[in-house]
Design a protein around this motif. Structure first.
Motif, mmCIF file in Angstrom:
data_model
loop_
_atom_site.group_PDB
_atom_site.id
_atom_site.type_symbol
_atom_site.label_atom_id
_atom_site.label_comp_id
_atom_site.label_asym_id
_atom_site.label_seq_id
_atom_site.Cartn_x
_atom_site.Cartn_y
_atom_site.Cartn_z
ATOM 1 N N ASN A 141 18.497 0.049 5.830
ATOM 2 C CA ASN A 141 18.151 1.873 6.058
ATOM 3 C C ASN A 141 18.669 2.795 4.612
ATOM 4 O OD1 ASN A 141 18.327 3.818 7.608
ATOM 5 N ND2 ASN A 141 20.610 3.850 8.043
ATOM 6 N N SER A 142 18.113 2.682 3.581
ATOM 7 C CA SER A 142 17.884 2.753 2.443
ATOM 8 C C SER A 142 16.933 4.690 2.277
ATOM 9 C CB SER A 142 17.437 2.764 0.959
ATOM 10 O OG SER A 142 17.601 3.053 -0.356
ATOM 11 N N THR A 143 17.339 5.482 1.507
ATOM 12 C CA THR A 143 17.021 6.762 1.506
ATOM 13 C C THR A 143 15.921 7.293 0.175
ATOM 14 O OG1 THR A 143 18.217 7.675 3.184
ATOM 15 C CG2 THR A 143 16.440 9.309 2.564
ATOM 16 N N PRO A 144 14.716 7.335 0.059
ATOM 17 C CA PRO A 144 14.234 7.336 -1.204
ATOM 18 C C PRO A 144 14.916 8.703 -1.821
ATOM 19 C CG PRO A 144 12.476 7.836 0.292
ATOM 20 C CD PRO A 144 13.755 6.730 1.317
ATOM 21 N N LYS A 145 14.024 8.994 -2.766
ATOM 22 C CA LYS A 145 14.431 10.694 -3.520
ATOM 23 C C LYS A 145 13.739 11.268 -2.754
ATOM 24 C CE LYS A 145 15.602 9.558 -8.649
ATOM 25 N NZ LYS A 145 15.235 9.377 -9.407
ATOM 26 N N PHE A 146 13.834 12.373 -2.400
ATOM 27 C CA PHE A 146 12.867 13.527 -2.406
ATOM 28 C C PHE A 146 11.301 13.577 -2.340
ATOM 29 C CE2 PHE A 146 11.257 17.874 -0.819
ATOM 30 C CZ PHE A 146 11.172 17.619 0.738
ATOM 31 N N ASP A 147 10.845 13.723 -4.106
ATOM 32 C CA ASP A 147 9.554 14.018 -3.921
ATOM 33 C C ASP A 147 8.608 12.010 -3.139
ATOM 34 O OD1 ASP A 147 10.990 12.106 -5.877
ATOM 35 O OD2 ASP A 147 9.878 13.016 -7.263
ATOM 36 N N THR A 148 9.647 11.341 -3.772
ATOM 37 C CA THR A 148 9.244 10.010 -3.162
ATOM 38 C C THR A 148 9.034 10.293 -1.638
ATOM 39 O OG1 THR A 148 10.205 9.167 -4.827
ATOM 40 C CG2 THR A 148 9.113 7.236 -3.425
ATOM 41 N N ALA A 149 9.809 10.566 -0.946
ATOM 42 C CA ALA A 149 10.230 10.439 0.543
ATOM 43 C C ALA A 149 8.977 11.312 1.010
ATOM 44 C CB ALA A 149 11.112 11.069 0.984
ATOM 45 N N CYS A 150 8.323 12.578 0.493
ATOM 46 C CA CYS A 150 7.203 13.701 0.630
ATOM 47 C C CYS A 150 5.895 12.472 0.344
ATOM 48 C CB CYS A 150 7.439 14.804 -0.286
ATOM 49 S SG CYS A 150 8.886 15.918 0.439
ATOM 50 N N LYS A 151 5.900 11.688 -0.727
ATOM 51 C CA LYS A 151 4.834 11.085 -0.871
ATOM 52 C C LYS A 151 3.930 9.962 0.327
ATOM 53 C CE LYS A 151 4.589 11.110 -6.198
ATOM 54 N NZ LYS A 151 5.333 10.412 -7.773
ATOM 55 N N ALA A 152 5.593 9.474 0.216
ATOM 56 C CA ALA A 152 5.250 8.159 1.207
ATOM 57 C C ALA A 152 4.706 9.384 3.011
ATOM 58 C CB ALA A 152 6.497 7.956 1.754
ATOM 59 N N ALA A 153 5.172 10.414 3.280
ATOM 60 C CA ALA A 153 4.854 11.207 4.177
ATOM 61 C C ALA A 153 3.361 11.195 3.806
ATOM 62 C CB ALA A 153 6.047 11.967 4.459
ATOM 63 N N LYS A 154 3.367 11.865 3.481
ATOM 64 C CA LYS A 154 2.049 12.595 3.249
ATOM 65 C C LYS A 154 1.026 11.407 3.012
ATOM 66 C CE LYS A 154 -1.219 15.071 0.174
ATOM 67 N NZ LYS A 154 -1.539 15.695 -0.705
ATOM 68 N N TYR A 155 1.500 10.325 3.176
ATOM 69 C CA TYR A 155 0.293 9.069 3.164
ATOM 70 C C TYR A 155 0.463 8.567 4.755
ATOM 71 C CZ TYR A 155 -1.327 4.555 2.389
ATOM 72 O OH TYR A 155 -2.702 3.276 2.385
ATOM 73 N N LEU A 156 1.371 8.440 5.072
ATOM 74 C CA LEU A 156 1.727 7.989 6.239
ATOM 75 C C LEU A 156 0.414 9.708 7.061
ATOM 76 C CD1 LEU A 156 4.880 6.260 6.167
ATOM 77 C CD2 LEU A 156 2.119 5.519 6.776
ATOM 78 N N ASN A 157 0.966 10.255 7.206
ATOM 79 C CA ASN A 157 0.274 11.970 7.718
ATOM 80 C C ASN A 157 1.755 12.246 9.446
ATOM 81 O OD1 ASN A 157 -2.436 12.071 6.490
ATOM 82 N ND2 ASN A 157 -2.911 10.304 7.763
ATOM 83 N N ARG A 158 2.878 11.982 8.056
ATOM 84 C CA ARG A 158 3.988 12.501 8.557
ATOM 85 C C ARG A 158 4.815 13.282 8.517
ATOM 86 N NH1 ARG A 158 5.553 8.214 12.851
ATOM 87 N NH2 ARG A 158 6.669 10.387 14.065
ATOM 88 N N GLU A 163 0.919 -1.184 -0.315
ATOM 89 C CA GLU A 163 -0.055 0.672 0.274
ATOM 90 C C GLU A 163 1.313 1.470 -0.110
ATOM 91 O OE1 GLU A 163 -3.469 -1.222 2.391
ATOM 92 O OE2 GLU A 163 -2.218 -0.630 3.619
ATOM 93 N N LEU A 164 2.116 1.506 0.976
ATOM 94 C CA LEU A 164 2.944 2.604 0.205
ATOM 95 C C LEU A 164 3.309 2.188 -0.349
ATOM 96 C CD1 LEU A 164 4.068 4.508 2.283
ATOM 97 C CD2 LEU A 164 5.845 3.297 3.853
ATOM 98 N N ALA A 165 4.121 1.530 -0.807
ATOM 99 C CA ALA A 165 4.077 1.767 -2.182
ATOM 100 C C ALA A 165 3.802 2.041 -3.377
ATOM 101 C CB ALA A 165 5.091 0.136 -2.707
ATOM 102 N N ASP A 166 2.359 1.785 -3.364
ATOM 103 C CA ASP A 166 1.633 2.074 -4.531
ATOM 104 C C ASP A 166 0.781 3.767 -3.999
ATOM 105 O OD1 ASP A 166 1.032 0.087 -5.795
ATOM 106 O OD2 ASP A 166 -0.769 -0.484 -4.582
ATOM 107 N N ALA A 167 1.365 4.467 -2.630
ATOM 108 C CA ALA A 167 1.862 5.994 -2.699
ATOM 109 C C ALA A 167 2.351 6.888 -3.121
ATOM 110 C CB ALA A 167 1.126 5.979 -1.376
#
Length: 58
Positions: A28-45, A9-13
């Motif tokens: 402990n990998s870090t995604p690209k910034f825009d991808t991280a923003c999408k994940a954070a928005k989906y998780l409300n964090r 579900e997080l991957a889809d979001a």
């Protein structure tokens, strides 16, 4: 509070593969910034709370 979800579900979001999400969690990998923003928005964090390697300038 984090939204409970599966890695799929997080991957889809975030528009990435489930394998990428697993790398964030287990390797402990870090995604690209825009991808991280999408994940954070989906998780409300805040993106800076989820990914240590990402700097958020306010």
């Amino acid at each position: 509070m984090e939204k409970p979800c599966t890695t799929l579900e997080l991957a889809d979001a975030a528009d990435v593969s489930q394998r990428s999400v697993n790398r964030w969690i287990f390797n402990n990998s870090t995604p690209k910034f825009d991808t991280a923003c999408k994940a954070a928005k989906y998780l409300n964090r805040d993106v800076g709370e989820l990914f240590v390697g990402i700097r958020v300038i306010k």
